[in-house]
Design an enzyme around this catalytic site. Structure first.
Site, PDB file in Angstrom:
ATOM      1  N   GLU A 132      -6.575  -0.886 -16.080  1.00 54.47           N
ATOM      2  CA  GLU A 132      -7.125  -1.062 -14.699  1.00 54.47           C
ATOM      3  C   GLU A 132      -7.733  -0.104 -14.098  1.00 54.47           C
ATOM      4  OE1 GLU A 132      -6.473  -4.310 -11.008  1.00 54.47           O
ATOM      5  OE2 GLU A 132      -5.145  -4.304 -12.713  1.00 54.47           O
ATOM      6  N   ASP A 135       1.993  -4.146  -9.683  1.00 57.36           N
ATOM      7  CA  ASP A 135       1.808  -5.423  -9.996  1.00 57.36           C
ATOM      8  C   ASP A 135       2.166  -5.418 -11.443  1.00 57.36           C
ATOM      9  OD1 ASP A 135       0.786  -5.762  -7.606  1.00 57.36           O
ATOM     10  OD2 ASP A 135      -1.265  -6.033  -8.101  1.00 57.36           O
ATOM     11  N   GLY A 188      -7.240 -17.748  -5.803  1.00 60.11           N
ATOM     12  CA  GLY A 188      -7.415 -17.071  -4.336  1.00 60.11           C
ATOM     13  C   GLY A 188      -6.297 -16.569  -3.682  1.00 60.11           C
ATOM     14  N   TYR A 223     -10.219  -1.058  -0.541  1.00 59.40           N
ATOM     15  CA  TYR A 223      -8.980  -0.488  -1.143  1.00 59.40           C
ATOM     16  C   TYR A 223      -9.321   0.730  -1.363  1.00 59.40           C
ATOM     17  CZ  TYR A 223      -5.049  -0.337  -4.386  1.00 59.40           C
ATOM     18  OH  TYR A 223      -4.010   0.060  -5.243  1.00 59.40           O
ATOM     19  N   SER A 245      -3.020 -12.051 -11.005  1.00 61.38           N
ATOM     20  CA  SER A 245      -3.192 -12.791 -12.147  1.00 61.38           C
ATOM     21  C   SER A 245      -4.043 -11.555 -13.356  1.00 61.38           C
ATOM     22  CB  SER A 245      -4.326 -13.752 -12.286  1.00 61.38           C
ATOM     23  OG  SER A 245      -5.448 -13.618 -11.527  1.00 61.38           O
ATOM     24  N   SER A 246      -4.587 -10.575 -12.709  1.00 62.89           N
ATOM     25  CA  SER A 246      -5.079  -9.655 -13.658  1.00 62.89           C
ATOM     26  C   SER A 246      -4.139  -8.671 -14.289  1.00 62.89           C
ATOM     27  CB  SER A 246      -6.220  -8.543 -12.619  1.00 62.89           C
ATOM     28  OG  SER A 246      -5.438  -7.970 -11.772  1.00 62.89           O
ATOM     29  N   HIS A 279       0.825  -1.128  -0.254  1.00 62.55           N
ATOM     30  CA  HIS A 279      -0.122  -0.128  -0.064  1.00 62.55           C
ATOM     31  C   HIS A 279       0.896   1.415  -0.084  1.00 62.55           C
ATOM     32  CE1 HIS A 279      -4.100  -1.774   0.260  1.00 62.55           C
ATOM     33  NE2 HIS A 279      -3.507  -2.792   1.191  1.00 62.55           N
TER      34      HIS A 279
END
Length: 372
Positions: A152, A164, A114, A216, A119-120, A31
């Site tokens: 995204e 990411d 999970g 988030y 993966s996105s 974060h």
């Protein structure tokens, strides 16, 4: 390669190429990315593979081997679910003025479900990497990561930082990626666990709490409002932590304390890694988890139990990794303590009547690349 066979079956033609982009695990720096701070992720061996062929129109046909029937989109705005992450890259490239038309794509993912291993981002980066090469756009790896982040943020609607996507695009085998999220300056830092008799275990809780919905974005708003109150562009600019905390209360105070100290922990871990003192980073992982649990409030019982049990079982350090409220924890473990840590975590879950988590090692892997 099964993705090629699936492409032939789906579209009756040969793909123009096959690409792979990995997921990521974040060693430390959670974060901090959307606060212009520092992060230290690395690419993992699992990710998304895509077979791609260009089309002469603007339509996008997608098939995921994990999601059933193909999706045909002549209007990108009609995309739903996982398809939005893929077609968002087409949208972001077109928005940036690149002459990108349609494509046929079959994807195959092996990121553990999970686990929170992004993966996105892997899907976005693999599509961006393929389109960059097929259209000869000449984008740098960081530019591909920025396109993926825009997809995204502005198409999917998830206000993530760039960590990411950067880890997926720029990762190197045997190294972690130190990224300054303000300047986007990066360098790969040696992270050779085997040479030090260590493993980094991922404890995949397999859970995702509905509590996380909207949380988030709420944490991001807390940070932005605190920065505004403190008169800085971002929390990365806070240099007098006691003074800053004296001006704040409640959630804003807690968020600032986490972000500022987490940035310092990233720098400390890098110093230890550069000095070859890999075994000594464990205490910083522990401190990161406590801060995420108590100051940023993004942990959950499954993550806390995993971390506490891993440390009791002999891990040198452990923490939750990723956005929180589920997903995975990581544990730094000596080779001869791996089984005891695995047993300790499994037993702790069994005591609470929870399903056993998956526990497996992760080694730094190569970033996005062409396979065929």
């Amino acid at each position: 390669m099964r993705v090629i066979e699936a492409f032939r079956e789906s579209f009756g033609a040969e793909p123009h190429g096959v690409w792979h982009a990995p997921g990521r695990v974040n060693l430390i720096g959670e974060h901090t990315d959307y606060n212009d701070g520092f992060v230290l992720p690395f690419a993992v061996p699992w990710g998304v593979t895509a077979a791609v062929a260009l089309r002469e129109d603007d339509a996008v046909r997608l098939r995921s081997l994990q999601a059933g029937e193909p999706v045909f989109l002549d209007d990108l705005g009609r995309a739903e679910g996982w398809a939005r992450y893929a077609v968002g890259v087409f949208w972001a490239l077109r928005e940036a003025g690149h002459p990108v038309r349609g494509a046929d794509i079959v994807i195959d993912g092996d990121v553990p479900q999970g686990a929170g291993l992004s993966s996105s981002a892997a899907l976005e980066v693999v599509v961006g990497t393929a389109l960059d090469e097929l259209y000869g756009l000449g984008l740098s790896r960081m530019e591909i990561a920025k396109i993926a982040q825009k997809a995204e943020n502005d198409f999917v609607g998830m206000p993530c930082g760039i960590m990411d996507q950067a880890a997926s695009a720029l990762g190197e085998e045997g190294k972690a990626l130190f990224l300054d999220c303000r300047t986007l300056a990066s360098r790969n830092v040696p992270f050779d666990l085997a040479a030090h008799g260590l493993q980094l275990l991922i404890v995949n809780t397999g859970v995702h709490h509905a509590l996380a919905d909207g949380q988030y974005a709420r944490r991001r708003r807390d940070c932005e409002s605190a920065a505004e109150r403190l008169g800085v562009d971002a929390l990365r600019d806070v240099t007098d932590l006691p003074g800053a905390l004296a001006e704040l209360t409640g959630d804003e105070r807690r968020r600032v304390q986490h972000v500022v100290t987490e940035n310092h922990r990233v720098e400390a871990v890098i110093g230890l890694l550069r000095a070859g003192a890999v075994q000594e980073i464990g205490a910083l992982l522990n401190a990161s988890h406590l801060s995420l649990r108590d100051q940023f409030e993004v942990s959950c019982p499954e993550l806390d139990v995993a971390v506490e049990a891993a440390v009791r079982g002999g891990a040198r350090g452990a923490r939750m990794t990723g956005g929180g409220f589920g997903g995975s924890a990581i544990a730094l473990v000596a080779d001869d303590r791996v089984e005891s840590v695995r047993q300790a975590v499994t037993a702790a879950y069994a005591e609470r009547g929870w399903a056993a988590p998956e526990v497996y090692p992760a080694t730094p892997a190569a970033g996005a690349r062409r396979l065929a």
